[in-house]
Design a protein around this motif. Structure first.
Motif, short mmCIF file in Angstrom:
data_model
loop_
_atom_site.label_atom_id
_atom_site.label_comp_id
_atom_site.label_asym_id
_atom_site.label_seq_id
_atom_site.Cartn_x
_atom_site.Cartn_y
_atom_site.Cartn_z
N GLN B 336 12.84 -3.67 -58.45
CA GLN B 336 11.51 -4.20 -57.84
C GLN B 336 10.68 -2.90 -57.11
O GLN B 336 9.18 -3.02 -57.12
N LEU B 337 11.30 -1.92 -56.47
CA LEU B 337 10.56 -1.02 -56.14
C LEU B 337 9.69 -0.20 -57.25
O LEU B 337 8.69 0.35 -57.01
N GLN B 377 13.19 5.68 -51.07
CA GLN B 377 14.00 4.54 -51.13
C GLN B 377 14.85 4.51 -52.24
O GLN B 377 16.06 4.18 -52.41
N LEU B 378 13.88 4.88 -53.50
CA LEU B 378 14.50 5.18 -54.86
C LEU B 378 15.47 6.21 -54.85
O LEU B 378 16.42 6.11 -55.46
N ALA B 379 15.15 7.31 -54.01
CA ALA B 379 16.10 8.35 -53.82
C ALA B 379 17.35 8.05 -53.25
O ALA B 379 18.60 8.35 -54.17
N ILE B 380 17.33 7.20 -52.08
CA ILE B 380 18.69 6.69 -51.81
C ILE B 380 19.50 5.90 -52.56
O ILE B 380 20.58 6.25 -52.81
N SER B 407 20.54 12.33 -50.85
CA SER B 407 19.38 11.71 -51.15
C SER B 407 18.06 12.58 -50.42
O SER B 407 17.02 12.62 -50.47
N GLY B 408 18.76 13.59 -49.42
CA GLY B 408 17.88 14.35 -48.71
C GLY B 408 17.22 13.58 -47.52
O GLY B 408 15.96 13.55 -47.05
N THR B 409 17.84 12.24 -47.28
CA THR B 409 17.29 11.39 -46.17
C THR B 409 18.35 11.33 -44.96
O THR B 409 19.14 12.43 -44.91
N VAL B 414 19.08 5.19 -44.73
CA VAL B 414 19.93 4.46 -45.46
C VAL B 414 20.42 3.19 -44.74
O VAL B 414 19.96 2.19 -45.56
N ASN B 415 20.49 3.07 -43.76
CA ASN B 415 20.94 1.82 -42.84
C ASN B 415 19.61 0.74 -42.99
O ASN B 415 19.92 -0.32 -43.21
#
Lengths: 313, 457
Positions: B336-337, B377-380, B407-409, B414-415
């Motif tokens: 979806q993203l 978010q896609l990276a996560i 993901s560098g976040t 993530v939560n």
């Protein structure tokens, strides 16, 4: 304004200037309320009539409803309605009618003029300079509109007309820097009033508003209390967007008052009432014509009565 | 440009769309709101009345009650009327006369005549390869002639030399003669700003018109003008005779009701609009586009086009099948993203979406949504193992730390994503209960993950 003759002269000029809107409102009220009771239908017609004078939907509704509260279902004559509305509007405007008086202890009293493009900033500065000069004050002007072509020349011509010095640099130079220089010069020449022009800018352009904030910061480096007045020049033909205009300028550069221009002829000026209700910013002066004499202090009574097409009784 | 009106009407139609059937009382109620919205947008009262009346007649005649989507029906009628009011299509400048073609600019003080004169001259010179001569007839405002001369230098367009003390009619004649002798294609006459009630000055501009015989007489008007717009336009039209209107300051945040009023009262097309301070910031006026924008239908056409271009049928079917089973895992969220990203990201979607009400718009603006969120978010998601994506419940503290690092976040992000997924999954279950029909009715709102793409409620 103390002189009675002068006063009636000014009033007739204001009335002539507002003639279109006032006769329209006056006639309109006449046609609604002649031999008729104040009922829902006539209230609605009145509300619409007020809207056509740029009073805005909310203010118009409130004014009409107030009238209904006291006189509903009674016979009313048009003159009574006009008198009553004029009194209501005067009540709204009274607290904001404050002239722009330079404070002698400031030396120089610094006034910064801001506004959207074409509202009449440069012309207003010229007219104000002419007023203050006539009162024996030493006036200096700064051609801070370094963007618009020939804005500097325009102010210089006002300088020649009024015999007041104009501080100017070439088009395209930094407005903040010019303001700084102007204050230094006004100090060294012991001017009483310094009027600083700025380029017109739409309030929704954040970069241009940031530029204006910079001008303020630079001015405050020299005098933390300056500018002593930040005046927004507003074109009276502007509609409801004036509310958003003033809201933004107030929020970003904390304007301290208004000058409303072009109230003559086709302008309607009802927007002033809507503005007074919403922001209660002082209205320093209104412009009803092209000459310097046509820029005058704003008086609530004169304005509200002439808006309703009533005499100065 | 017309954002506020758009928001206002958006909220009106929001109410309509949330109801299954539409009664006549609803139409009346909606039109009352349309009326207030238009008035607050500075559309002149007579024009508003006329407009609302027309829409009402149309709406009743078309039997709104029986239509499948009543809300859309009303929107369409309002939109059609609005477009009709603004004019059918873009009308360009008419220069099809024996040269030199004279264009006379008239308007109130401070409406932007001189700047517009320069903008049009620049455009004719550069885009249409015309040889343009500009002349300022403004002998009243200090330095007005000088202003045009300086602008002429900036855009490399010749201005008629200034003769001090020369009167407007004489300047106009000299300009036309000079142009004829020296082979100019177009003469731009910039007149002084004047009040519509100033008989003397209106007579002067009429005299200029008689002397110069303009092919175009353009009224320059400020998009911020209030209720008086009708009078200004009407008087100028009657006294001078207009062929078109140039709206200035369309880049401001005014709702632009004056545009509608002026067009309605003069019947003259709005030919051009100023959209910035720079001299090339002049655009053609496209009535239908402006009408759509006013109504908050934005680019619904382009939105549908984009959606169908990008939404891959196969994936959509896969998703639908999964939802039928009541399953919605992180892979689905990811796809979806990606769809959203393909469609131009959040910001472009938001602008195209119809029927967003003012509150939603504001919340979105306040939330400062930007497309980098989607990217992150896609990276996560891509830092997860296939198992994790399929069974998000296995993601515990340790996995979260790993995913955040990969993901560098941050763990918080993530939560957040996981929480979003949970909410989306819950919604999907609801949708499943409602059946396929329910999902269709919920439309885009339900298809977007809540808390981000989903609209704040």
């Amino acid at each position: 304004m103390s002189d009675e003759n002068k006063k009636s002269g000014w009033f007739s000029r204001l009335k002539a200037g507002l003639s279109r809107s006032s006769s329209k409102l006056g006639d309109g009220i006449g046609s609604i309320f002649t031999k008729r009771k104040l009922d829902d239908e006539s209230i609605e017609e009145l509300e619409e009539l007020l809207i056509t004078s740029d009073l805005g939907v909310a203010t118009s509704a409130r004014l009409a409803a107030n009238l209904a509260k006291t006189r509903f279902d009674k016979d009313v004559d048009p003159l009574e309605v006009r008198e009553s509305l004029a009194a209501e509007i005067e009540k709204i405007l009274e607290p904001v009618a404050l002239p722009l008086e330079p404070d002698g202890t400031k030396a120089p009293h610094i006034i910064l003029m801001v506004g959207v493009n074409g509202s009449g900033k440069t012309t207003t500065i010229g007219k104000l300079a002419s007023h203050y000069k006539a009162r024996g004050l030493k006036v200096m002007m700064a051609a801070g509109d370094t963007f618009r072509a020939a804005a500097i020349e325009q102010l210089q011509i006002w300088g020649e007309r009024t015999g007041c010095p104009v501080v100017a640099k070439e088009t395209g130079s930094d407005a903040a820097g010019l303001a700084y220089e102007a204050i230094e010069r006004a100090r060294s020449e012991k001017a009483d009033v310094l009027l600083i022009d700025t380029a017109g800018r739409l309030h929704n352009k954040s970069d241009l508003m940031a530029e204006l904030q910079k001008v303020l910061r630079v001015i405050r480096k020299l005098d933390a209390t300056a500018p002593h007045d930040i005046v927004l020049v507003l074109d009276a033909t502007t509609g409801q967007n004036a509310l958003s205009q003033i809201g933004t300028f107030k929020e970003l550069i904390d304007i301290t008052g208004l000058v409303v221009t072009k109230l003559d002829g086709s302008a309607r000026g009802g927007i002033l009432v809507a503005l007074a209700e919403k922001y209660s910013l002082p209205v320093h002066a209104i412009g009803v014509g092209e000459t310097a004499e046509d820029l005058r202090p704003f008086t609530a009574r004169d304005f509200s009565r002439s808006l309703m097409g009533l005499g100065n009784s | 440009m017309f954002d506020s009106l758009q928001e206002r009407l958006g909220s009106v139609f929001d109410k309509l769309k949330r109801r299954g059937a539409l009664s006549e009382a609803d139409v009346t109620a909606a039109l009352r709101e349309v009326r207030v919205a238009l008035l607050e947008a500075d559309v002149a009262l007579p024009v508003v009345k006329d407009f609302v009346e027309k829409v009402k007649v149309e709406a009743v005649g078309q039997n709104v009650l029986k239509s499948v989507t009543p809300g859309q029906m009303v929107i369409k009628i309002v939109n059609d009327q609005l477009s009709a009011m603004l004019g059918a299509d873009h009308v360009g400048l008419n220069l099809q006369v024996t040269p030199p073609a004279v264009i006379m600019m008239v308007g109130l003080q401070g409406s932007g005549k001189t700047t517009s004169t320069a903008k049009i001259s620049k455009r004719l010179t550069e885009k249409e390869r015309k040889k343009v001569l500009m002349a300022s007839l403004d002998v009243r405002r200090p330095a007005a002639q000088e202003q045009l001369r300086v602008l002429g230098e900036q855009i490399a367009v010749r201005t008629l030399n200034i003769v001090p003390g020369e009167q407007p009619v004489a300047i106009a004649k000299r300009a036309v003669q000079t142009a004829a002798l020296e082979g100019f294609d177009v003469v731009m006459l910039d007149t002084a700003g004047r009040l519509a009630i100033d008989e003397e000055l209106m007579a002067e501009v009429a005299a200029v018109r008689d002397a110069a015989k303009p092919a175009e007489t353009l009224l320059v008007a400020d998009a911020m003008t209030g209720q008086d717009a009708v009078n200004v336009a009407d008087t100028f039209n009657q006294k001078v005779g207009l062929t078109g209107i140039v709206m200035t300051r369309m880049d401001g945040d005014a709702r632009g009701g004056a545009t509608l009023s002026m067009r309605a009262v003069t019947g003259c097309p709005i030919k051009l609009m100023g959209v910035g301070e720079k001299l090339d910031e002049l655009e053609d006026f496209h009535p239908s586009r402006v009408a759509s924008r006013i109504l908050g239908m934005g680019d619904i056409v382009s939105l549908v086009e984009k959606a169908s271009e990008n939404f891959e049928l196969e994936e959509a079917e896969k998703l639908a099948a999964k939802i039928q089973k009541g399953k919605f895992d992180l892979n689905d969220l990811g796809s979806q993203l990606k769809q959203m990203q393909k469609m131009g990201g959040l910001s472009s979607l938001m602008n195209m979406l119809p029927g967003m009400n003012a509150g939603q718009m504001k919340k979105l603006k306040d939330a400062k949504l930007d497309d980098s969120i989607i990217k992150r978010q896609l990276a996560i998601l891509s830092s997860m193992t296939p198992l994790e994506r399929e069974k998000p419940e296995v993601i515990k503290a340790k996995r979260r730390t790993r995913i955040a690092g990969g993901s560098g976040t941050s763990v918080q992000e993530v939560n957040k994503l996981l929480k979003q997924h949970q909410e989306a999954a819950r919604m999907m279950k609801k949708v499943q209960k409602m059946g396929k029909k329910g999902m269709m009715r919920g439309g885009l709102q339900n298809l977007m993950p809540p808390g981000m793409g989903g609209f704040p409620k």
